[in-house]
Design an enzyme around this catalytic site. Sequence first.
Site, PDB file in Angstrom:
ATOM      1  N   CYS A 140      -3.648   9.301   2.072  1.00 14.48           N
ATOM      2  CA  CYS A 140      -3.033   8.244   1.491  1.00 14.48           C
ATOM      3  C   CYS A 140      -1.867   9.047   0.985  1.00 14.48           C
ATOM      4  CB  CYS A 140      -3.906   7.627   0.410  1.00 14.48           C
ATOM      5  SG  CYS A 140      -4.915   6.653   1.377  1.00 14.48           S
ATOM      6  N   LYS A 163       0.931  -1.175   0.030  1.00 11.54           N
ATOM      7  CA  LYS A 163      -0.120   0.010   0.000  1.00 11.54           C
ATOM      8  C   LYS A 163       1.096   1.304   0.047  1.00 11.54           C
ATOM      9  CE  LYS A 163      -3.514   2.791   0.434  1.00 11.54           C
ATOM     10  NZ  LYS A 163      -4.578   2.653   1.678  1.00 11.54           N
TER      11      LYS A 163
END
Length: 429
Positions: free
Chosen positions: A279, A225
């Site tokens: 993010c 990720k």
Amino acid sequence: MSFNTISVIGLGYIGLPTAAMFASRKKKVIGVDVNQHAVDTINRGEIHIVEPDLDMIVHAAVTEGFLKATLTPEPADAFLIAVPTPFKNSNENQGDSSIPEPDLSYIQKASEAIAPVLKKGDLVILESTSPVGATEQMAEWLAQARPDLTFPSPNQEHAGDNIDVNVAHCPERVLPGHVVRELVENDRVIGGMTAKCSARAVELYKTFVQGECVITNARTAEMAKLTENSCRDVQIAFANELSIICDKLNIDVWELISLANRHPRINILQPGPGVGGHCIAVDPWFIVSKTPEEAQIIHTARKVNDAKPQWVINKVKLAVADFLQANPTKTAKDVTIACYGLAFKPDIDDLRESPALNITKQIAELHSGSVIAVEPNIDELPSKVNTLQLSKFETAKNTADIHLLLVDHKEFKGISVKSNYLIDTKGIW
């Protein structure tokens, strides 16, 4: 062992849609959050965030009795932790060379909260985007809180059935505005601390996930990720740096990128006022904080993107100076600045880590005149933003002297804003 009851800890932009998807498959879901307003809103069958189609799913799940929200964890068969992972002593603009340190306290508190209700055979999954090693740390916290149960530990990847509670990491990989669809369709990376942990996690997610569940270990899943978002950050940094270079050389960066992208193997992204969200603006720092000497490109990209908001603010200062030079009878107090867009990306209400919001706030603090903000996806500004006033588009268009486009919301596209004092960071005007 089947999963009859599933608990989701953290009912935000990821936790609530995830809880709703399990509930839509007729699973009993207990959502846990520390926010009383969020709990009460969900229990009324309503939602406290903006996400297309989610309101209908939550309403149906609550009405049919498959979803409820609480402040305190209750026994379940699987626990998904989807809480924030911010920085310690984080400021809103990491524009200097310092490396922020990840704050795992939310994960620790969530672990300590569920520990009393864990039992043999349960599964605990960390969904929060985290620095490498966070899943192992979570398992250690759980083991400390429940010495009567056994938990996996590092280097136990091939452990057998002697572990009471399985632990895995499965990062979310969804796009705000498309979360409901992508939760179902996207592939999932499953990183169990043991092979059995991975298998149990796959069994759980296959309740609603139609994409492929790809198995790896916990550390690789965490890094996957971080790698995805760091790659995007580097690509955006190239576009942002290019925009600054083109501005200095008096070249239209939008035309330049369009021409360069005609090459069959070139795909340059679009520049903007910076990088925001929970993010892309955050995850690269998790890599840099762990390996500061090695992560040179990733660190440089972060500094480029974090410096872009100040470049935009400087452009606004120059526009104010030009306006005053052209209108010598006026002072800075007479100049109205309109900022269009506050969210961290188009067509959502999410203001987290938003460069647009931070730019607008700083302009309001620096400018002695009026600063108005246009954000079509929210009805009111956060309480901490007390130097701004929310305005309608037409009002801003007709009253402002200087126009600053920060987010390319659909409401702003196809509209002509004519002004000699226009700063368009997204290239749509």
